[in-house]
Design a protein around this motif. Structure first.
Motif, PDB file in Angstrom:
ATOM      1  N   ILE A 189      -7.248 -10.168  -8.173  1.00  0.00           N
ATOM      2  CA  ILE A 189      -6.964  -9.101  -9.161  1.00  0.00           C
ATOM      3  C   ILE A 189      -5.462  -9.087  -9.483  1.00  0.00           C
ATOM      4  N   ALA A 190      -4.638  -9.183  -8.436  1.00  0.00           N
ATOM      5  CA  ALA A 190      -3.180  -9.138  -8.644  1.00  0.00           C
ATOM      6  C   ALA A 190      -2.711 -10.296  -9.518  1.00  0.00           C
ATOM      7  N   LYS A 191      -3.333 -11.458  -9.363  1.00  0.00           N
ATOM      8  CA  LYS A 191      -2.927 -12.654 -10.117  1.00  0.00           C
ATOM      9  C   LYS A 191      -3.481 -12.660 -11.541  1.00  0.00           C
ATOM     10  N   LYS A 192      -4.716 -12.187 -11.689  1.00  0.00           N
ATOM     11  CA  LYS A 192      -5.406 -12.340 -12.982  1.00  0.00           C
ATOM     12  C   LYS A 192      -5.179 -11.163 -13.919  1.00  0.00           C
ATOM     13  N   SER A 193      -4.923  -9.963 -13.325  1.00  0.00           N
ATOM     14  CA  SER A 193      -4.761  -8.774 -14.158  1.00  0.00           C
ATOM     15  C   SER A 193      -3.363  -8.213 -13.923  1.00  0.00           C
ATOM     16  N   ASN A 194      -3.162  -6.984 -14.398  1.00  0.00           N
ATOM     17  CA  ASN A 194      -1.805  -6.447 -14.276  1.00  0.00           C
ATOM     18  C   ASN A 194      -1.811  -5.047 -13.662  1.00  0.00           C
ATOM     19  N   PRO A 195      -2.372  -4.919 -12.441  1.00  0.00           N
ATOM     20  CA  PRO A 195      -2.406  -3.583 -11.835  1.00  0.00           C
ATOM     21  C   PRO A 195      -1.022  -3.189 -11.343  1.00  0.00           C
ATOM     22  N   LYS A 196      -0.849  -1.872 -11.096  1.00  0.00           N
ATOM     23  CA  LYS A 196       0.445  -1.415 -10.561  1.00  0.00           C
ATOM     24  C   LYS A 196       0.515  -1.769  -9.079  1.00  0.00           C
ATOM     25  N   ILE A 197      -0.555  -1.424  -8.351  1.00  0.00           N
ATOM     26  CA  ILE A 197      -0.536  -1.626  -6.903  1.00  0.00           C
ATOM     27  C   ILE A 197      -1.973  -1.707  -6.366  1.00  0.00           C
ATOM     28  N   ILE A 198      -2.167  -2.494  -5.327  1.00  0.00           N
ATOM     29  CA  ILE A 198      -3.489  -2.569  -4.687  1.00  0.00           C
ATOM     30  C   ILE A 198      -3.307  -2.344  -3.184  1.00  0.00           C
ATOM     31  N   TYR A 199      -3.832  -1.236  -2.672  1.00  0.00           N
ATOM     32  CA  TYR A 199      -3.819  -0.987  -1.232  1.00  0.00           C
ATOM     33  C   TYR A 199      -5.017  -1.724  -0.659  1.00  0.00           C
ATOM     34  N   SER A 200      -4.743  -2.621   0.286  1.00  0.00           N
ATOM     35  CA  SER A 200      -5.745  -3.575   0.718  1.00  0.00           C
ATOM     36  C   SER A 200      -5.972  -3.420   2.231  1.00  0.00           C
ATOM     37  N   ILE A 201      -7.103  -2.786   2.567  1.00  0.00           N
ATOM     38  CA  ILE A 201      -7.323  -2.349   3.953  1.00  0.00           C
ATOM     39  C   ILE A 201      -8.304  -3.268   4.677  1.00  0.00           C
ATOM     40  N   ASP A 202      -8.027  -3.586   5.930  1.00  0.00           N
ATOM     41  CA  ASP A 202      -9.051  -4.196   6.794  1.00  0.00           C
ATOM     42  C   ASP A 202      -8.807  -3.791   8.250  1.00  0.00           C
ATOM     43  N   LEU A 203      -9.921  -3.722   8.957  1.00  0.00           N
ATOM     44  CA  LEU A 203      -9.926  -3.268  10.351  1.00  0.00           C
ATOM     45  C   LEU A 203      -9.661  -4.407  11.340  1.00  0.00           C
ATOM     46  N   ASN A 204      -9.949  -5.630  10.902  1.00  0.00           N
ATOM     47  CA  ASN A 204      -9.855  -6.786  11.795  1.00  0.00           C
ATOM     48  C   ASN A 204      -8.405  -7.305  11.815  1.00  0.00           C
ATOM     49  N   PRO A 205      -7.718  -7.257  12.969  1.00  0.00           N
ATOM     50  CA  PRO A 205      -6.321  -7.688  13.012  1.00  0.00           C
ATOM     51  C   PRO A 205      -6.121  -9.130  12.541  1.00  0.00           C
ATOM     52  N   ALA A 206      -7.093 -10.001  12.792  1.00  0.00           N
ATOM     53  CA  ALA A 206      -6.958 -11.410  12.364  1.00  0.00           C
ATOM     54  C   ALA A 206      -7.073 -11.509  10.838  1.00  0.00           C
ATOM     55  N   ALA A 207      -7.969 -10.715  10.250  1.00  0.00           N
ATOM     56  CA  ALA A 207      -8.102 -10.713   8.780  1.00  0.00           C
ATOM     57  C   ALA A 207      -6.816 -10.157   8.158  1.00  0.00           C
ATOM     58  N   TYR A 208      -6.266  -9.111   8.791  1.00  0.00           N
ATOM     59  CA  TYR A 208      -5.022  -8.498   8.305  1.00  0.00           C
ATOM     60  C   TYR A 208      -3.869  -9.504   8.327  1.00  0.00           C
ATOM     61  N   GLU A 209      -3.762 -10.262   9.434  1.00  0.00           N
ATOM     62  CA  GLU A 209      -2.679 -11.260   9.533  1.00  0.00           C
ATOM     63  C   GLU A 209      -2.845 -12.339   8.468  1.00  0.00           C
ATOM     64  N   LEU A 210      -4.085 -12.823   8.269  1.00  0.00           N
ATOM     65  CA  LEU A 210      -4.319 -13.852   7.241  1.00  0.00           C
ATOM     66  C   LEU A 210      -4.083 -13.278   5.846  1.00  0.00           C
ATOM     67  N   MET A 211      -4.472 -12.011   5.658  1.00  0.00           N
ATOM     68  CA  MET A 211      -4.241 -11.369   4.349  1.00  0.00           C
ATOM     69  C   MET A 211      -2.731 -11.347   4.051  1.00  0.00           C
ATOM     70  N   LYS A 212      -1.918 -10.989   5.070  1.00  0.00           N
ATOM     71  CA  LYS A 212      -0.462 -10.944   4.861  1.00  0.00           C
ATOM     72  C   LYS A 212       0.057 -12.327   4.451  1.00  0.00           C
ATOM     73  N   GLU A 213      -0.467 -13.364   5.142  1.00  0.00           N
ATOM     74  CA  GLU A 213      -0.036 -14.732   4.839  1.00  0.00           C
ATOM     75  C   GLU A 213      -0.485 -15.112   3.418  1.00  0.00           C
ATOM     76  N   ASN A 214      -1.718 -14.758   3.071  1.00  0.00           N
ATOM     77  CA  ASN A 214      -2.243 -15.114   1.739  1.00  0.00           C
ATOM     78  C   ASN A 214      -1.480 -14.384   0.628  1.00  0.00           C
ATOM     79  N   ILE A 215      -1.069 -13.146   0.904  1.00  0.00           N
ATOM     80  CA  ILE A 215      -0.280 -12.390  -0.082  1.00  0.00           C
ATOM     81  C   ILE A 215       1.039 -13.139  -0.343  1.00  0.00           C
TER      82      ILE A 215
END
Ligand SMILES: C[S@@+](CC[C@H](N)C(=O)[O-])C[C@H]1O[C@@H](n2cnc3c(N)ncnc32)[C@H](O)[C@@H]1O
Length: 271
Positions: free
Chosen positions: A129-155
């Protein structure tokens, strides 16, 4: 063994990046080695073959994986809609099968929107969404610490640090504590919790008005329509929550068992 032939021996087959994930039918388990060799030789870009060794389960929605052949690793780089995602199959949920949905939602987003993704995984929907559209901000939540770490890297890899804010925690608590009445759009890509967490998605909408994207599983009897069942389920729940809402779209986005479907539902909440 030709490609079509080995495919008939599998219950599950996905290629994600350079990793093939398979589940061999019980009666063909003894051909395990030949199947793996065939996959590696007929798909030149596949470097690793993993087995899906359990159903998806638990709060993090992951399945067990077993290494079967090729290079000995569980991590790959996957590309979708011009974005790059690092995935570790031992630790996080990921499916390429919602790729069409990720693009569909991204194309709906309007300039300047505030979005909450309650169940982000490694950040797929949020980053696309961030790449294809033009939102102001996306709060991106996950409970799994490993998913959160990969999400940070992917961001970071996709250079959307100014738009996607990764948050580790339970979406219910995060919304209650810091994201009430701020969003134009809320994403709920977790069938197991969609109905239960609907009150928090409503709370997150600015002045209780906006769009909610829900995914849920629906099992139907013969002759029953999954679209009608899904609509009825959610309209009933919204009514008990005193929400004035309209269904903008309901559709099947996959078949997950006999007469059991993954459904997408777009809700317009009007107050
Ligand atoms: C089905 S996956 C979502 C995948 C992602 N949207 C995608 O397309 O790749 C659901 C995610 O929700 C997370 N999760 C489960 N319970 C949660 C909760 N209470 N709050 C926030 N995240 C949760 C899991 O860790 C998992 O990564």
């Amino acid at each position: 063994m030709r490609r079509r032939k080995f495919k008939g021996m599998l219950k599950y087959f996905d290629i994600i990046g350079d990793i093939a994930i398979i589940d061999i039918k019980e009666e063909y388990k003894s051909l395990n080695r030949r199947i793996v060799e065939e996959i590696l030789s007929t798909n030149k870009h596949v470097k690793v073959v993993l087995e899906k060794a359990s159903p998806i389960s638990g709060r993090y929605r992951i399945f067990k994986v077993k290494w079967l052949g090729g290079e000995k690793r569980f991590i790959t780089i996957y590309r979708e809609h011009g974005c790059i995602f690092k995935v570790d199959f031992r630790k996080v949920f990921f499916t390429p099968r919602l790729s069409g949905e990720r693009l569909r939602i991204a194309e709906k987003v309007k300039t300047g929107e505030v979005i909450i993704n309650m169940f982000s995984g490694i950040g797929t929907y949020s980053i696309i969404i961030a790449k294809k559209s033009n939102p102001k901000i996306i709060y991106s939540i996950d409970l799994n610490p490993a998913a959160y770490e990969l999400m940070k890297e992917n961001i970071r890899i996709n250079r959307v640090e100014n738009i996607v804010i990764p948050i580790l925690g339970d979406a219910k608590e995060i919304v209650n504590e810091r994201l009430q009445s701020i969003a134009d759009r809320v994403l709920m890509p977790l069938p197991a919790l969609a109905l239960k967490y609907l009150p928090y998605a409503l709370k997150a909408l600015r002045n209780g008005v906006g769009i909610i994207h829900v995914y849920d599983f629906v099992k139907v009897e013969k002759g029953e329509k999954p679209e009608s069942k899904m609509k009825k389920l959610y309209l009933g729940r919204l009514e008990t929550l005193n929400s004035k809402s309209k269904i903008l779209l309901v559709k099947k986005v996959g078949e997950v068992g006999p007469r059991k479907y993954r459904m997408a539902l777009d809700i317009k909440v009007e107050g």
